[in-house]
Design a protein around this motif. Structure first.
Motif, PDB file in Angstrom:
ATOM      1  N   MET A   1      30.827 -41.464  -4.223  1.00  0.00           N
ATOM      2  CA  MET A   1      29.872 -40.397  -3.910  1.00  0.00           C
ATOM      3  C   MET A   1      28.862 -40.875  -2.864  1.00  0.00           C
ATOM      4  N   ALA A   2      28.469 -39.989  -1.983  1.00  0.00           N
ATOM      5  CA  ALA A   2      27.459 -40.350  -0.986  1.00  0.00           C
ATOM      6  C   ALA A   2      26.092 -40.462  -1.630  1.00  0.00           C
ATOM      7  N   ASP A   3      25.195 -41.179  -0.952  1.00  0.00           N
ATOM      8  CA  ASP A   3      23.879 -41.417  -1.513  1.00  0.00           C
ATOM      9  C   ASP A   3      22.964 -40.200  -1.420  1.00  0.00           C
ATOM     10  N   GLN A   4      23.133 -39.359  -0.395  1.00  0.00           N
ATOM     11  CA  GLN A   4      22.226 -38.249  -0.204  1.00  0.00           C
ATOM     12  C   GLN A   4      22.801 -36.961  -0.769  1.00  0.00           C
ATOM     13  N   ALA A   5      21.944 -35.941  -0.847  1.00  0.00           N
ATOM     14  CA  ALA A   5      22.358 -34.657  -1.389  1.00  0.00           C
ATOM     15  C   ALA A   5      23.474 -34.060  -0.541  1.00  0.00           C
ATOM     16  N   ALA A   6      24.285 -33.215  -1.184  1.00  0.00           N
ATOM     17  CA  ALA A   6      25.466 -32.673  -0.533  1.00  0.00           C
ATOM     18  C   ALA A   6      25.112 -31.565   0.456  1.00  0.00           C
ATOM     19  N   VAL A   7      25.850 -31.527   1.556  1.00  0.00           N
ATOM     20  CA  VAL A   7      25.821 -30.386   2.461  1.00  0.00           C
ATOM     21  C   VAL A   7      26.484 -29.220   1.744  1.00  0.00           C
ATOM     22  N   ILE A   8      25.886 -28.039   1.820  1.00  0.00           N
ATOM     23  CA  ILE A   8      26.416 -26.853   1.140  1.00  0.00           C
ATOM     24  C   ILE A   8      27.033 -25.918   2.164  1.00  0.00           C
ATOM     25  N   VAL A   9      28.224 -25.409   1.852  1.00  0.00           N
ATOM     26  CA  VAL A   9      28.854 -24.422   2.719  1.00  0.00           C
ATOM     27  C   VAL A   9      29.303 -23.235   1.873  1.00  0.00           C
ATOM     28  N   GLY A  10      28.997 -22.035   2.344  1.00  0.00           N
ATOM     29  CA  GLY A  10      29.367 -20.829   1.629  1.00  0.00           C
ATOM     30  C   GLY A  10      30.838 -20.502   1.818  1.00  0.00           C
ATOM     31  N   VAL A  11      31.489 -20.082   0.731  1.00  0.00           N
ATOM     32  CA  VAL A  11      32.905 -19.722   0.754  1.00  0.00           C
ATOM     33  C   VAL A  11      33.060 -18.311   0.230  1.00  0.00           C
ATOM     34  N   ASP A  12      33.758 -17.471   0.985  1.00  0.00           N
ATOM     35  CA  ASP A  12      34.072 -16.120   0.516  1.00  0.00           C
ATOM     36  C   ASP A  12      35.432 -15.728   1.077  1.00  0.00           C
ATOM     37  N   ALA A  13      35.701 -14.443   1.155  1.00  0.00           N
ATOM     38  CA  ALA A  13      37.020 -13.981   1.589  1.00  0.00           C
ATOM     39  C   ALA A  13      37.174 -13.923   3.095  1.00  0.00           C
ATOM     40  N   SER A  14      36.127 -14.189   3.863  1.00  0.00           N
ATOM     41  CA  SER A  14      36.195 -14.032   5.308  1.00  0.00           C
ATOM     42  C   SER A  14      36.813 -15.253   5.976  1.00  0.00           C
TER      43      SER A  14
END
Length: 269
Positions: free
Chosen positions: A1-14
């Motif tokens: 696991m990386a040391d810093q907080a995770a990058v967040i990416v939105g996932v939907d049907a597009s």
């Protein structure tokens, strides 16, 4: 696991969200961070009596496969939550280093140039938000719009880090003030002097960074940012605050870029 907080990416049907997933995976790899695929769901993902709909499971698995293929060394996890996407993403923005969204989807309005969720999150998030649009050419520069605001300073820091991490040039752009002809030359000279000092300071702090300053006389800053480097891989702008109405917070520049830019746009608070 990386040391810093995770990058967040939105996932939907597009389809746009899947392109955003690829971009976010590469960005997480550059940062040495984990990647979290986020999906808002109307069915409680913790309720064993109500399993996740098949299309949600299929969609998130496909997105995870795309992310792992794009950046094999990045730790990828899927996070499905019950609730409204805007509320959940804004809550997560308090600890996330970055949120990445497609320009459509995530509950966006049919026919709108940019999804309503994307606009609202970009306007009110506590962390930078990248809206994935168009194409992100691997060799193009990073472009940042600057003025005298504190938001501009934050945007500049983000842009410098982005350009250094990618090993590409940085274009620092300013839309010069258009005033009456009798005093316009003096104001142009002042704009250029201030921008020149800023770029000189950046060059001193980052000697390996190729920095170019551009002052363009135009009443539409968004048009300036899109024109100074047509091959840009990222445009960075500052946002002056947070609030419930996206247009009132992002202003015309941010709204125009999110609607018309040919490359991803980062909104930095």
């Amino acid at each position: 696991m990386a040391d810093q907080a995770a990058v967040i990416v939105g996932v939907d049907a597009s389809e746009g969200s899947l392109r955003a997933v690829r971009w976010a995976a590469h960005e997480a790899a550059r940062r040495g961070a984990d990647l979290r695929l986020f999906h808002a769901c109307v069915v409680d993902p913790g309720d064993e009596a109500e399993p996740l709909p098949e299309h949600v499971t299929r969609r998130t698995r496909h997105a995870a496969k795309i992310a792992r293929t794009a950046a094999p060394g990045v730790e990828v996890d899927v996070h499905v939550e019950l609730g409204l996407a805007v509320d959940l993403l804004l809550a997560a923005s308090g600890t996330a280093p970055l949120i990445v969204l497609g320009s459509h989807g995530l509950g966006g309005l049919r026919g709108a140039l940019t999804g309503s969720v994307t606009l609202r999150v970009a306007a009110a998030a506590h962390c930078p938000v990248v809206v994935f649009r168009g194409q992100a050419g691997p060799q193009g520069p990073v472009v940042v719009g600057v003025d005298s605001s504190p938001a501009s300073e934050e945007a500049l820091r983000f842009a410098v880090d982005a350009a250094v991490a990618r090993g590409v040039p940085l274009v620092v752009a300013h839309a010069g003030r258009q005033q009456v002809p009798s005093i316009e030359p003096d104001q142009q000279a002042e704009d250029r002097r201030e921008l020149g000092e800023l770029v000189a300071g950046l060059a001193h702090e980052h000697p390996d960074l190729d920095v170019t300053a551009r002052v363009v006389e135009d009443r539409e800053p968004a048009r300036v940012l899109m024109a100074v480097a047509p091959d840009a891989q990222l445009i960075v702008v500052g946002s002056r605050g947070r609030g419930p109405v996206a247009g009132a917070v992002l202003g015309s520049t941010g709204n125009d870029l999110l609607a018309r830019s040919a490359c991803p746009v980062a909104v930095v608070h």
